[in-house]
Structures are given as C-alpha cells and as structure tokens.
Design a protein around this motif. Structure first.
Motif: not given
Lengths: 232, 322, 331
Positions: B13, B263, B266-268, B270-274
């Motif tokens: 990760r 945040k 992290r989200e980018t 983790d591919k949670k957001i583009e």
C-alpha cells in the motif's frame, strides 16, 4: 571570374590592405584618411580583402576553424560602430565564413556591436569577454549563447592579427611585419614632422608679416618724405 | 536501456508521508498542527525536526519527544529530519546527539552519514541522488529509503525507483526547496543579517513572497532557504509514480489545511476519486498560489504541464507576468 | 619548482588559457572535458582528450600540475560519459580528478584507485563530518570548500580532519550551497547539477524597455537597470527581486570575491591551496588574475605585507569586491 579580378588588382589590395592594417593595429581615430577610404571602398573589394584574410587565418589556425565548425550552426552580425561596414560571420554545422554585409535587413542569430578596437581586442584575447559584458563596451543582442560560443572558441587560440595578416605575404612576411610596425611608428613621426613644419611655417609667416609691416611703414615714411620734398 | 516501469516490483500500500515543516511557526501553532495530524491526517509517516536553520531549533526542541510520542501512538512512523546545511561545531554535535536517541533519522547533509556509521536511515531530498550508482552506494551504506531531490525528472525516477533494495519517496505536494545557503535572506529582506536576525522568518508562516522587478511572484524565501513560489503538485502523476515503484509520497507542510490535503491525496492514491476530482478539491484548499510540476517533466521547474487524457498532447504553460 | 606559500590553482577553460595560466605562474591548473561531465559546460569551452594530453605535457614539462573537474551529477541511465571521463583523465596522466557525485566517486575509487581524488565544491561538504565521510569512504585527499564558510570555520575544519583544503580566493561569491541549487533549472529547465550550466546563455536575453535595460533568464525578469549601470551576468542568485514592495539584490550584489588580502589568515588557518574561479572567463582574465596572485604570494613568501587588492578591481564582477563569507558579517 573573381579569380582574374583578384589577380589584376592584387597590388592595389595589398596597398590598401596595409593601410587597413595600420589602422587596425594603431588607433583608428588617428587615421581619418583610412576611414575615408573604407567609407568609399566598395563592399565587393572589401570582401576580397576579407576573403584573403580568412583564407590566411584558416591555414594559420586550422584548429580555430575546425572548432568553429564544430559548434551549432549560427550567423552573427558584427557591427564596428566606427566603421561604415558590417560583417556577417557564419559558423558551425561544418562551415565558417566572414562576409561583408550588404543591405540593411540581415537575418542573423545575434549581433555584436562595439568599437573596432574593442572587437579586435576580444578577437586577440586581450580583453575578457565577460568584462566587456558587464562594463557594456560591447552590445550584444539576439541569441546570447551564439556569442558566448563564438567568444569561447576564439579564446581557444592565441590570435595575433598582425602576424596572421602579414603572413599572407609569404616570404615577405617578416619584412612586411617590420614595415607595418615601422609604418605605424613612421606615420606617427610624419604627423609629428608635419605639425612641426606647420608650426615653423606659421612662425615664418609671422616674421614675414612683421617684415611686411616694417616695409610698409618704411615705404609710408619714404612716401611722406617725397611728398614733403615736392611741396618744398 | 531505460525500463519504463517497475512492474516486477511488488508495491505494498502506497505510503503517504508528511515532510518536515520548513517554516518557522510559533510553538503553539506547531503543537496544534501536529495534534491535528495525529488525530485526523491519513498519513503513515511524519518527519519532525528543523531542516533550515539551527537558530530555530531551540524553540521546539523540548516539545519534540512529546509530539513524537503522540504521533507514534496514533500509528504513525516518526522520522527525525536533520539540517540541510551543517557548518558549525554545535550543529555537528546536535546531529550526533539525534543519531544517538533512537529515532529513525532523515539525513539531509552527508555529515549525518558519518554520524550514523551504518545505522539504517532515510536519505533526505537535500542529498543528491541522481543516478543508480549513487543510489547503490547509499543502499550499501544502509539507507532504507531515499527521498529524491525535487529536480529529478520522471525519466530518472522510473529508473531509480525500479528496485527492491530501497524505498523511494517523492515530494508530491508543497513548495519545492530550491536552495540552501549560509546567508539568511529573510533577515536581508528585513534589513538585518543572520547573526542579528531577530527571527523575522517567524512572521511568514508560508514563507516570504518574492517577486521579479516586473511584479511576477517567483520565489519564496524562508530564512536561509529558497523555495518555489508555486506549490509543487504531482497529484495527476500519482499512479504513474506508483507504477514506477515509488512507495512513499511526501506532502510538505504549508499553511493550509494539511489534513484535508492528505485526504485528497489518499483518496486519489486509493483510486476512490479520479485525479481530476482530486485537483478540484485541492484547488479549494490552497487559495491563490499556483501549481507547478515542471521538474517532473524535465522542464522549467516553475512551469505547469497540463495532464491530458491523450499522453501525446501534454499542454505546457509557463507562467508569465500578470 | 620551489614550495609555494600557498598552492595557486587556476582555471583553464581552453588550452590557450591553460598555457596562459602556467606562464603567469600557476602551480596547478584545473580544466574539464567538452561535455556535461563538468560544471562549466559552456559552448566552445573545455578540452577534448588530445588537448588535455597536450595540456598535461605542457604543465608537467614546467613542473606544474593539471586537475580535471568531473564534477556534475550523472542522470540516471546515462553514467557512461562520467566513467569515460574518469578513465581518460587517468590515461592523460592528470594529477587528480575533482569529483562531486557519490556514484562517480565510487566508480573512480574502484576503477582508477591510483588517480588522486579531490572533492568538488559541488559536493557541498561544508563541515568536518562530511569531509571525513568522503575521506574514509572514498579516500579523498583534498576538499574544495564551499564559499559559505568563515575563516574560523575553515580553520576548525582543517584542524579536525587534517585534510588538504582548497578555498576560493577570487571569482564569484556563490551565496548558495553549491551543487544543491536548483534555481537555474527552476527558471530554464537545464540543470547545473546534471548539465553543468548555470544560467545557460541560450536562455539569457537583454531587452530594452522604456529607456531601461532588462535582463531575463527564460521568461523570468532578473534585473532592470539604467543603460550605463554595470550589469552582472544574469544568474538567478544575482538578480534583483521585490520583497515587502521593495526591490533589492536579495541574495547577492553584483560583486566579486577577492581574498587576496586574506592570504596570511588563510595560510594561518592551514589552507593548502587557493582556487581562482573562472573557466568561463578569457585567457586575458586568467593571465591578469593569476599574475597578480603570483606576485602577492611571492611577496608574502618574502615577508612583505603589500596589499594587492586594488590591482584586480577592474576584472572583478561588477567592478566591486568583497571578502564574502570569510568575514562573519557577510551572513
């Protein structure tokens, strides 16, 4: 062909050439007659002189030219402020040439402007290019890298223009060199001599004028005496 | 020849890290900042310690163990960063002391390596690692992680990160450190010198804006350090970096909501957001300061290369005067 | 050759400058190859292998030394030119190589162990511990100290490490920690650390605007000045910037470093060699500066205390001089 023209006028060129050299070697402002000559000299004839000079430099400094040719291709307009002519130096990408510029709009990568003496000093490595840069004796415009490359390349060689130019004369190089250095000194002496003579001439005039006045006075006295005699 | 990606590298990760604070914040502000990081920020590693000027160290030194403990308790790895330019006897001693107190050390001056004497450590971005040979020397000297200098381009990162022998960290958010010096420019800008500086750097929590003569904001002065004016942002490039084998992604503290910035990253990651959505969110957090990413693309560091969907058509803009 | 007061190490950007420096009294000259392996990679400058071999012969015939600077940082995947430079410097019988990158140091230590290694100023080793690291790890014999140290710092470092040191005596001030300054690549995209060019001339432009001259690097305006005002070469650290609404030379004034009046103090601090900067300058500059330093060193060796400071004012950057970091007030 150019060749025949060159041969037929060769002696004239050499004569003129010497004058240019004296100017280049000495201080230009002392020799207004050569400046005048350059002003009236057609570019085509100047070009032939430049050709002869570059040809000679090429054989004296082969490394300078191979180094110039190794650079990236570029053209530089050289503008001596105190001469009526401008020159275009082309170098890099396997070639190098110096031409007298014709016309106004020259499409060059960079321009170097400055007094001929500053330009020649830079050519001969007597003056630091950086120093000229911050003291602003030379004005550089266009692609600065081209000028830096040129300066650095010129600085790789010990160039003495006087030697190179006189060596054009082959076996007569040494006498010519001496003659030029002498001519330089000689020109100075002629000027001093003429000045001295002129001063002397002035002095002579003054004494003649004085004598003249003296004679006039005497004549006037005689005339007066004569009149008086007639009257009595 | 060059290998485009580190496909063979097994990447765990991706770790988000918070770099050392470059700016001279008051103690209260720092304590608040790090407690918020401990409680809220989704970062895995936190680098603590003064990097820029040893004259600032005294103010926070006493709080350091407490802050480190708090961060550790919230599950974050703590690394102690060291000065980027070491010259005095006192500074050398401080480094030797840090090496002795059990923390993992980020070495920012080669002096540190002499003190570490083969103990595992992190090579910070102020030590030049530009090629494989240099990297290998550091690895053999027990570096466990290398933070690459900001100037290293994509083409080099892809080679340097392509290894299992060492972790690779890249700065992906924050003003990019461009130089360190002995002279204090913050003091000079205030008509003072370093020895009588009155700690004027403390007045500018995000650094002192420095403009060109025709009014273009260009640099940021922070004591003896000079940084970019724009924030370096490699949000669009996160996945490419991951592909290359980069394991750690550094956020350099600025005077913005860093927990929120973390945040977004992290989200980018983790591919949670583009990335596009991430960029939009980030913009809202960072105010008027422009973004730059030129170094990554081997261009002027101050430029911004727009990431397009089709890779052949990267739009390059170099910021010009207003 | 007699043992000098301090070894005079002089720049040679070209073969002609090498001869000029030696003829003017340099004990040692330093030069670089005609590529990105050295930190003065300017067009038309530097040596190819034949020129270096000739240069070394010229120097050795006169009892002088030649150092080869291989002091940039190779880019990943492209280290060959640096390795070749190390091998060729050995082949040319150079007296030492000046290195900065840890990878190149490692290569030289393993492949040319008998070729003396000096640490370049680009390695930014400004303290006894760094210097010791390079000494212990790579057998470095001499370190060129960054221009950020005071004389007291220099003395302490020498005392602690017992290393040969070379310090800058004349040239630029260099306010930043060298080898770690990315200001030029920030503005031009070309890196001094990897490509060996700070403020490349290709990105420099002078523009006239409303009676004022403007110097630009890339698309960044570095300075504005009156037409007759002396203008420094536009490197980012010599630019004029605005902070708090006021324009100033924030990093360094257009001023040159001249330590010629500090030679006794430097000698007392234990310094081995003096470095004259300026491989990018002309051989006329080299001859002038080297000649003056030679005179000063010879005078000191004879016990004279004559000042030579004013002799070099007209070749100094901006026509002004400073002791730089050697005196503490500079910081």
């Amino acid at each position: 062909m150019k060749q025949s023209a060159t041969t037929s006028c060769k002696s004239d060129y050499i004569l003129f050439y010497h004058r240019v050299l004296i100017v280049m070697h000495g201080n230009l402002s002392k020799f207004p007659f050569t400046q005048f000559a350059m002003r009236v000299l057609p570019a085509s004839i100047l070009q032939k002189i430049v050709d002869a000079l570059t040809h000679r430099m090429r054989s004296v400094h082969p490394r300078l030219f191979s180094n110039l040719e190794r650079l990236e291709g570029a053209t530089v307009l050289i503008e001596p402020c105190d001469l009526p002519h401008r020159f275009i130096l082309t170098f890099g990408a396997g070639e190098s040439s110096l031409e007298v510029a014709q016309g106004d709009s020259e499409d060059c990568d960079a321009t170097i402007k400055g007094n001929l003496s500053a330009l020649l000093d830079m050519l001969e490595g007597r003056i630091d290019g950086d120093k000229l840069f911050f003291s602003r004796e030379l004005e550089i415009s266009g692609d600065t890298a081209v000028v830096v490359a040129l300066r650095n390349t010129l600085d790789r060689e010990e160039i003495c223009l006087l030697d190179d130019v006189t060596s054009l004369l082959g076996p007569f190089a040494d006498p010519a060199r001496r003659a030029i250095v002498l001519a330089d000194a000689f020109a100075e002496r002629i000027r001093a001599y003429l000045e001295e003579r002129a001063q002397k001439a002035n002095c002579a005039c003054d004494s003649l004028r004085e004598e003249n006045e003296e004679l006039k006075k005497k004549l006037a006295t005689f005339e007066a005496r004569g009149k008086r005699r007639k009257a009595s | 020849m060059r290998q485009a990606s580190g496909k063979n590298v097994v990447v765990a990760r991706s770790k988000l890290t918070l770099g050392p604070l470059f700016f001279n914040w008051p103690t209260e502000k720092r304590l608040d900042f790090y407690s918020r990081i401990a409680d809220e920020a989704e970062v895995d590693v936190v680098y603590l310690g003064e990097v820029v000027c040893s004259k600032r160290e005294v103010f926070f030194e006493e709080h350091l163990p407490k802050v480190a403990e708090r961060l550790r308790k919230s599950g974050k790895e703590v690394v102690l960063s060291t000065l980027a330019l070491v010259t005095s006897e006192r500074e050398m001693k401080a480094i030797s002391d840090r090496v002795e107190n059990g923390f993992l050390i980020e070495a920012n001056d080669v002096a540190c390596l002499q003190a570490l004497n083969g103990k595992p450590h992190v090579i910070g971005p102020f030590i030049n690692v530009f090629n494989e040979s240099a990297r290998n020397v550091f690895v053999s000297n027990k570096a466990k992680r290398i933070v690459l200098p900001v100037e290293v381009p994509e083409t080099s990162i892809s080679i340097l990160a392509n290894t299992k022998k060492v972790e690779t960290e890249v700065l992906v958010f924050g003003r990019q450190p461009l130089s360190v010096a002995m002279r204090c420019y913050h003091a000079r800008a205030n008509g003072l010198n370093k020895d009588g500086c009155r700690i004027v750097c403390g007045r500018d929590p995000d650094g002192l804006e420095t403009d060109t003569m025709d009014g273009q904001p260009i640099l940021t002065v922070n004591g003896t350090q000079t940084l970019s004016y724009g924030y370096g942002v490699l949000l669009n490039e996160l996945h490419a970096l991951k592909e290359m084998g980069v394991s750690h992604f550094r956020l350099s503290p600025q005077d913005v909501d860093m927990a929120a910035v973390a945040k977004v990253y992290r989200e980018t990651l983790d591919k949670k957001i583009e990335a596009d959505e991430g960029m939009a969110k980030l913009k809202k957090l960072t105010g008027k300061v422009p973004y730059i990413n030129g170094f990554y693309y081997g261009r002027e560091g101050l430029s911004w290369v727009e990431q397009k969907k089709s890779k052949t058509n990267n739009k390059i803009s170099t910021r010009r005067k207003k | 050759m007699t043992v000098s007061y301090l070894e005079l190490v002089c720049p040679a950007g070209t073969p002609a400058a090498l001869r000029a420096a030696i003829d003017a009294g340099a004990d040692t000259v330093y030069c670089g190859y005609r590529n990105c392996t050295n930190a003065r990679n300017y067009p038309g400058l530097n040596f190819d292998q034949d020129e270096l071999i000739e240069g070394v012969e010229y120097a050795h015939a006169r009892g002088r030394k030649v150092l080869v600077a291989i002091n940039t940082f190779p880019r990943a995947g492209d280290e060959k030119p640096w390795h070749k430079a190390v091998d060729e410097a050995a082949e040319a019988k150079a007296d030492a190589i000046i290195l900065a990158d840890i990878g190149v140091l490692d290569y030289a230590t393993r492949h040319q162990p008998h070729l003396r290694r000096h640490l370049s100023v680009q390695a930014s080793a400004a303290n006894a511990m760094s210097v010791s690291f390079y000494r212990d790890r790579f057998g470095v014999k001499r370190v060129v100290l960054p221009r950020v140290l005071s004389i007291e710092d220099v003395a302490a470092l020498i005392e602690k490490t017992g290393m040969e040191t070379e310090v800058f005596a004349f040239g630029s001030v260099g306010p930043m920690s060298e080898g770690r300054c990315f200001l030029s690549s920030y503005m031009t995209g070309l890196s001094p650390t990897s490509e060996g060019v700070c403020a490349p001339a290709s990105h420099v432009a002078y523009k006239e605007e409303g009676g004022c001259m403007k110097s630009c690097l890339g698309c960044v305006t570095l300075n504005q000045f009156e037409k007759d005002e002396p203008a420094p070469y536009p490197t980012p650290c010599k630019g004029r910037y605005i902070t708090h609404g006021e324009a100033r030379y924030l990093f360094e004034e257009p001023i040159g470093l001249n330590a010629i009046d500090l030679l006794p103090q430097l000698k007392a601090a234990g310094v081995t060699a003096l470095k004259i900067e300026g491989r990018q300058r002309s051989r006329a500059y080299v001859a002038e500066v080297v000649g003056t330093f030679r005179k000063a060193l010879d005078a000191l060796a004879m016990g004279s205390s004559k000042s030579f400071a004013n002799d070099l004012k007209n070749v100094a950057e901006g026509g002004r001089e400073t002791f730089g970091a050697y005196k503490k007030g500079w910081r």
